[in-house]
Design a protein around this motif. Structure first.
Motif, PDB file in Angstrom:
ATOM      1  N   ASN A  33       0.858  -1.186   0.000  1.00 51.05           N
ATOM      2  CA  ASN A  33       0.000   0.000   0.000  1.00 51.05           C
ATOM      3  C   ASN A  33       0.894   1.237   0.000  1.00 51.05           C
ATOM      4  O   ASN A  33       1.405   1.659   1.043  1.00 51.05           O
ATOM      5  CB  ASN A  33      -0.916  -0.005   1.227  1.00 51.05           C
ATOM      6  CG  ASN A  33      -1.952   1.117   1.179  1.00 51.05           C
ATOM      7  OD1 ASN A  33      -1.700   2.196   0.649  1.00 51.05           O
ATOM      8  ND2 ASN A  33      -3.117   0.848   1.730  1.00 51.05           N
ATOM      9  N   VAL A  34       1.107   1.804  -1.173  1.00 49.67           N
ATOM     10  CA  VAL A  34       2.067   2.900  -1.333  1.00 49.67           C
ATOM     11  C   VAL A  34       1.660   4.127  -0.526  1.00 49.67           C
ATOM     12  O   VAL A  34       2.489   4.731   0.168  1.00 49.67           O
ATOM     13  CB  VAL A  34       2.217   3.275  -2.830  1.00 49.67           C
ATOM     14  CG1 VAL A  34       3.127   4.480  -2.992  1.00 49.67           C
ATOM     15  CG2 VAL A  34       2.774   2.095  -3.612  1.00 49.67           C
ATOM     16  N   ASN A  35       0.385   4.502  -0.585  1.00 46.28           N
ATOM     17  CA  ASN A  35      -0.070   5.701   0.111  1.00 46.28           C
ATOM     18  C   ASN A  35       0.159   5.581   1.611  1.00 46.28           C
ATOM     19  O   ASN A  35       0.650   6.517   2.262  1.00 46.28           O
ATOM     20  CB  ASN A  35      -1.550   5.943  -0.181  1.00 46.28           C
ATOM     21  CG  ASN A  35      -1.981   7.359   0.154  1.00 46.28           C
ATOM     22  OD1 ASN A  35      -1.657   8.303  -0.553  1.00 46.28           O
ATOM     23  ND2 ASN A  35      -2.700   7.511   1.253  1.00 46.28           N
ATOM     24  N   SER A  36      -0.181   4.428   2.174  1.00 43.27           N
ATOM     25  CA  SER A  36       0.001   4.191   3.601  1.00 43.27           C
ATOM     26  C   SER A  36       1.478   4.225   3.984  1.00 43.27           C
ATOM     27  O   SER A  36       1.850   4.798   5.016  1.00 43.27           O
ATOM     28  CB  SER A  36      -0.617   2.843   3.983  1.00 43.27           C
ATOM     29  OG  SER A  36      -0.382   2.556   5.337  1.00 43.27           O
ATOM     30  N   GLU A  40       3.396   6.902   6.588  1.00 43.36           N
ATOM     31  CA  GLU A  40       4.217   6.493   7.728  1.00 43.36           C
ATOM     32  C   GLU A  40       5.616   7.100   7.647  1.00 43.36           C
ATOM     33  O   GLU A  40       6.186   7.521   8.656  1.00 43.36           O
ATOM     34  CB  GLU A  40       4.320   4.963   7.775  1.00 43.36           C
ATOM     35  CG  GLU A  40       3.029   4.262   8.172  1.00 43.36           C
ATOM     36  CD  GLU A  40       3.215   2.760   8.270  1.00 43.36           C
ATOM     37  OE1 GLU A  40       4.143   2.331   8.991  1.00 43.36           O
ATOM     38  OE2 GLU A  40       2.463   2.020   7.617  1.00 43.36           O
ATOM     39  N   ILE A  41       6.187   7.139   6.436  1.00 43.21           N
ATOM     40  CA  ILE A  41       7.518   7.745   6.249  1.00 43.21           C
ATOM     41  C   ILE A  41       7.497   9.215   6.650  1.00 43.21           C
ATOM     42  O   ILE A  41       8.381   9.701   7.357  1.00 43.21           O
ATOM     43  CB  ILE A  41       7.984   7.582   4.786  1.00 43.21           C
ATOM     44  CG1 ILE A  41       8.329   6.120   4.499  1.00 43.21           C
ATOM     45  CG2 ILE A  41       9.192   8.479   4.495  1.00 43.21           C
ATOM     46  CD1 ILE A  41       8.612   5.824   3.023  1.00 43.21           C
ATOM     47  N   CYS A  42       6.469   9.942   6.217  1.00 43.37           N
ATOM     48  CA  CYS A  42       6.374  11.377   6.513  1.00 43.37           C
ATOM     49  C   CYS A  42       6.227  11.626   8.015  1.00 43.37           C
ATOM     50  O   CYS A  42       6.850  12.543   8.566  1.00 43.37           O
ATOM     51  CB  CYS A  42       5.204  11.994   5.758  1.00 43.37           C
ATOM     52  SG  CYS A  42       5.461  12.086   3.970  1.00 43.37           S
ATOM     53  N   LEU A  43       5.413  10.818   8.674  1.00 42.48           N
ATOM     54  CA  LEU A  43       5.220  10.988  10.114  1.00 42.48           C
ATOM     55  C   LEU A  43       6.502  10.705  10.882  1.00 42.48           C
ATOM     56  O   LEU A  43       6.820  11.379  11.871  1.00 42.48           O
ATOM     57  CB  LEU A  43       4.089  10.075  10.605  1.00 42.48           C
ATOM     58  CG  LEU A  43       2.672  10.485  10.168  1.00 42.48           C
ATOM     59  CD1 LEU A  43       1.671   9.397  10.509  1.00 42.48           C
ATOM     60  CD2 LEU A  43       2.262  11.802  10.838  1.00 42.48           C
TER      61      LEU A  43
END
Length: 364
Positions: A33-36, A40-43
């Motif tokens: 799931n690319v969007n998910s 998570e990376i951004c957070l």
């Protein structure tokens, strides 16, 4: 405004190392799931900055656009490009609201971290795209294999059915010449009608299996199109649907098989007529460039959903009720177009309907 003490500097370095480890874990444990994964990376990245509560991480990769928080009207930011297969496809930014913060609030080490994470994102997304391409190639190979086997089977079926169908029609015609009561006459008409319908299916099977010989000639396109429309004129009137023909070049010529091209036009127009509501219009547009000519049929029906777009050209696939369609019309169209070294695609007509676009070479 850099950290004053060694303790503060050490604290920032630990945050960066924790971020690198956490993002590496997120990517390794990603389930597709690319969007998910990007969220998570951004957070995780947000927590590594010196003022995490004020930092806003923005990630843009093709259609994916992630923000950890709403973006204020004015910001200062650090920025790196996202390069996928060496092409710029987005960016990674960390913002602070302005004028509360300035560029002096960013640390040089944070920019280095940003480049490192951008490289991790590049690698992750490239692997994702490669998996998609592999799946697409595999699916296409399986489809070609299935169609090849089905082509051989249907060719055999068509040949086997031709003889008995010919006998049924021949003997039915002989019987029809005799004196019969009303009920027998009706029954015989049903037999003849069913045999003719079955023979049409056999013809379509032979088209699909490429058993019908082609006769390639340099032909004017406009007379073929207008003739097909004239044949279908009663059908248009009966269904209370109109059509509009837009022919950009009335002298257009192309090398193709007249019968097979006519079959393509009939099938596509009949399909559009079947789904067109009363009072609607079917738009037919023909145009060309130096190498190809294009034929577009646009209707105002319910359209073709994304779920079935990849299946509509499969043999025996149909959305029509039982007895109203064989599911061979569009597969025959697809086979003829491919044999002419062309292509056919479906797109959405706004607000309702579908657009079938055929691309064919002018000269094979």
């Amino acid at each position: 405004m850099f950290p004053n003490s060694t303790k503060e500097q050490l604290k920032e370095r630990i945050k960066e190392l924790e971020c690198l480890y956490e993002i590496s874990t997120i990517i390794n444990q990603s389930e597709g799931n690319v969007n998910s994964t990007f969220e998570e990376i951004c957070l995780s990245l947000k927590k590594a900055w010196r003022f995490p509560h004020s930092a806003i991480v923005e990630l843009k990769v093709e259609e994916y656009h992630i923000f950890t928080d709403p973006l204020p009207p004015k910001t200062v930011f650090q920025y790196v490009k996202i390069l996928i297969f060496k092409q710029e496809m987005g960016y990674l930014k960390v913002h602070y609201p302005s004028p509360q913060f300035s560029q002096d609030n960013f640390l040089p080490e944070e920019l280095i971290l940003l480049f490192t994470i951008a490289n991790d994102i590049n690698g992750y997304y490239e692997k994702h795209l490669n998996k998609e391409r592999e799946a697409f190639v595999k699916q296409n190979a399986e489809r070609v294999d299935r169609l090849s086997i089905l082509g051989e089977i249907t060719a055999g079926i068509a040949h086997e059915l031709n003889t008995p169908l010919g006998n049924i029609l021949g003997f039915s015609e002989l019987i029809s010449q005799k004196e019969l009561d009303e009920q027998n006459t009706k029954d015989l008409k049903k037999i003849i009608s069913a045999a003719i319908y079955s023979r049409e299916i056999v013809k379509k099977l032979m088209f699909f299996s490429c058993e019908m010989p082609r006769s390639m000639e340099l032909l004017k396109i406009e007379p073929i199109v207008t003739q097909v429309l004239s044949f279908l004129e009663p059908k248009f009137k009966m269904q209370q649907v109109s059509y509009r023909l837009d022919f950009e070049n009335s002298k257009l010529e192309a090398r193709l098989d007249n019968i097979q091209f006519t079959q393509v036009l009939f099938n596509l127009l009949l399909n559009s007529l079947y789904v067109s509501p009363v009072g609607s219009t079917i738009y037919i547009k023909v145009f060309n460039d130096e190498k190809f000519f294009y034929f577009e049929i646009t209707d105002e029906g319910p359209g073709v959903s994304n779920e079935i777009k990849s299946s509509v050209f499969e043999p025996f696939f149909t959305t029509k009720p039982l007895g109203e369609g064989t599911g061979l019309g569009l597969s025959v169209v697809h086979g003829i177009i491919k044999s002419h070294k062309g292509a056919i695609e479906i797109s959405d007509n706004k607000p309702n309907g579908a657009i079938f676009k055929i691309t064919l070479p002018l000269y094979l």
